[in-house]
Scaffold this motif. Structure first.
Motif, PDB file in Angstrom:
ATOM      1  N   ALA A   6      73.217  -4.304 103.842  1.00 19.07           N
ATOM      2  CA  ALA A   6      73.406  -4.518 102.414  1.00 19.07           C
ATOM      3  C   ALA A   6      73.613  -3.201 101.680  1.00 19.07           C
ATOM      4  O   ALA A   6      73.135  -2.151 102.106  1.00 19.07           O
ATOM      5  CB  ALA A   6      72.194  -5.244 101.843  1.00 19.07           C
ATOM      6  N   SER A   7      74.297  -3.296 100.567  1.00 20.40           N
ATOM      7  CA  SER A   7      74.509  -2.136  99.702  1.00 20.40           C
ATOM      8  C   SER A   7      73.188  -1.716  99.073  1.00 20.40           C
ATOM      9  O   SER A   7      72.478  -2.545  98.508  1.00 20.40           O
ATOM     10  CB  SER A   7      75.499  -2.477  98.584  1.00 20.40           C
ATOM     11  OG  SER A   7      76.739  -2.834  99.117  1.00 20.40           O
ATOM     12  N   ALA A   8      72.855  -0.457  99.168  1.00 23.52           N
ATOM     13  CA  ALA A   8      71.659   0.094  98.529  1.00 23.52           C
ATOM     14  C   ALA A   8      72.032   0.426  97.087  1.00 23.52           C
ATOM     15  O   ALA A   8      72.336   1.565  96.738  1.00 23.52           O
ATOM     16  CB  ALA A   8      71.167   1.330  99.279  1.00 23.52           C
ATOM     17  N   TYR A   9      72.025  -0.608  96.254  1.00 24.83           N
ATOM     18  CA  TYR A   9      72.511  -0.448  94.886  1.00 24.83           C
ATOM     19  C   TYR A   9      71.895  -1.511  93.999  1.00 24.83           C
ATOM     20  O   TYR A   9      71.661  -2.642  94.430  1.00 24.83           O
ATOM     21  CB  TYR A   9      74.035  -0.589  94.874  1.00 24.83           C
ATOM     22  CG  TYR A   9      74.675  -0.368  93.524  1.00 24.83           C
ATOM     23  CD1 TYR A   9      74.920   0.912  93.064  1.00 24.83           C
ATOM     24  CD2 TYR A   9      75.032  -1.436  92.726  1.00 24.83           C
ATOM     25  CE1 TYR A   9      75.514   1.127  91.833  1.00 24.83           C
ATOM     26  CE2 TYR A   9      75.625  -1.239  91.484  1.00 24.83           C
ATOM     27  CZ  TYR A   9      75.863   0.050  91.043  1.00 24.83           C
ATOM     28  OH  TYR A   9      76.454   0.249  89.825  1.00 24.83           O
ATOM     29  N   GLY A  10      71.652  -1.162  92.774  1.00 24.47           N
ATOM     30  CA  GLY A  10      71.206  -2.124  91.773  1.00 24.47           C
ATOM     31  C   GLY A  10      69.866  -2.751  92.100  1.00 24.47           C
ATOM     32  O   GLY A  10      68.952  -2.103  92.608  1.00 24.47           O
ATOM     33  N   GLY A  11      69.779  -4.041  91.823  1.00 20.22           N
ATOM     34  CA  GLY A  11      68.530  -4.767  91.987  1.00 20.22           C
ATOM     35  C   GLY A  11      68.011  -4.813  93.405  1.00 20.22           C
ATOM     36  O   GLY A  11      66.811  -4.986  93.618  1.00 20.22           O
ATOM     37  N   LEU A  12      68.880  -4.653  94.376  1.00 20.66           N
ATOM     38  CA  LEU A  12      68.413  -4.664  95.770  1.00 20.66           C
ATOM     39  C   LEU A  12      67.432  -3.529  96.041  1.00 20.66           C
ATOM     40  O   LEU A  12      66.586  -3.634  96.928  1.00 20.66           O
ATOM     41  CB  LEU A  12      69.597  -4.572  96.734  1.00 20.66           C
ATOM     42  CG  LEU A  12      70.512  -5.786  96.775  1.00 20.66           C
ATOM     43  CD1 LEU A  12      71.699  -5.510  97.701  1.00 20.66           C
ATOM     44  CD2 LEU A  12      69.758  -7.011  97.235  1.00 20.66           C
ATOM     45  N   LEU A  13      67.541  -2.441  95.280  1.00 24.50           N
ATOM     46  CA  LEU A  13      66.633  -1.319  95.479  1.00 24.50           C
ATOM     47  C   LEU A  13      65.226  -1.609  94.975  1.00 24.50           C
ATOM     48  O   LEU A  13      64.279  -0.933  95.356  1.00 24.50           O
ATOM     49  CB  LEU A  13      67.183  -0.073  94.769  1.00 24.50           C
ATOM     50  CG  LEU A  13      68.498   0.457  95.311  1.00 24.50           C
ATOM     51  CD1 LEU A  13      69.004   1.599  94.447  1.00 24.50           C
ATOM     52  CD2 LEU A  13      68.345   0.904  96.751  1.00 24.50           C
ATOM     53  N   GLU A  14      65.072  -2.624  94.135  1.00 21.94           N
ATOM     54  CA  GLU A  14      63.778  -2.960  93.554  1.00 21.94           C
ATOM     55  C   GLU A  14      62.916  -3.818  94.467  1.00 21.94           C
ATOM     56  O   GLU A  14      61.731  -3.941  94.258  1.00 21.94           O
ATOM     57  CB  GLU A  14      63.971  -3.694  92.223  1.00 21.94           C
ATOM     58  CG  GLU A  14      64.699  -2.882  91.182  1.00 21.94           C
ATOM     59  CD  GLU A  14      63.930  -1.651  90.745  1.00 21.94           C
ATOM     60  OE1 GLU A  14      62.694  -1.725  90.632  1.00 21.94           O
ATOM     61  OE2 GLU A  14      64.578  -0.611  90.533  1.00 21.94           O
ATOM     62  N   GLY A  15      63.514  -4.467  95.438  1.00 23.59           N
ATOM     63  CA  GLY A  15      62.772  -5.455  96.223  1.00 23.59           C
ATOM     64  C   GLY A  15      62.404  -5.040  97.624  1.00 23.59           C
ATOM     65  O   GLY A  15      62.156  -5.889  98.458  1.00 23.59           O
ATOM     66  N   GLY A  16      62.382  -3.751  97.917  1.00 25.41           N
ATOM     67  CA  GLY A  16      62.007  -3.316  99.260  1.00 25.41           C
ATOM     68  C   GLY A  16      63.086  -3.550 100.292  1.00 25.41           C
ATOM     69  O   GLY A  16      62.813  -4.021 101.391  1.00 25.41           O
TER      70      GLY A  16
END
Length: 93
Positions: A6-16
């Motif tokens: 997955a892209s390490a960007y946006g909201g994905l960075l908030e969820g571990g």
């Protein structure tokens, strides 16, 4: 239980993200669809390297995917999402 890249960007960075996916570094790029919007542009070389690694190491990739699925079932529940939302609402209300 399959591995996710997955892209390490946006909201994905908030969820571990590192707990459930192989994160790929990104840079920002202007969106052609949203005026003033930005999109994630994944590092194509990093993506290709991770895809190759998964292909060459299927047992390890599958084990990570299964562990990630378990982590998601335990840590990304509806109750968890509601708790985060309530915290954000309290912070900005």
């Amino acid at each position: 239980g399959l591995p996710v890249i997955a892209s390490a960007y946006g909201g994905l960075l908030e969820g571990g993200i590192e707990n459930y996916a192989y994160p790929i570094p990104c840079t920002e790029a202007p969106s052609s669809m949203v005026r003033g919007g930005m999109w994630a542009r994944p590092d194509v070389n990093a993506l290709a390297e991770r895809m190759r690694w998964c292909y060459e190491n299927p047992t390890e990739a599958r084990a990570f995917g299964q562990q990630a699925a378990g982590w998601l079932r335990e840590n990304q529940t509806i109750d968890h999402a509601a708790s985060v939302l309530m915290e954000l609402l309290g912070r900005y209300a």
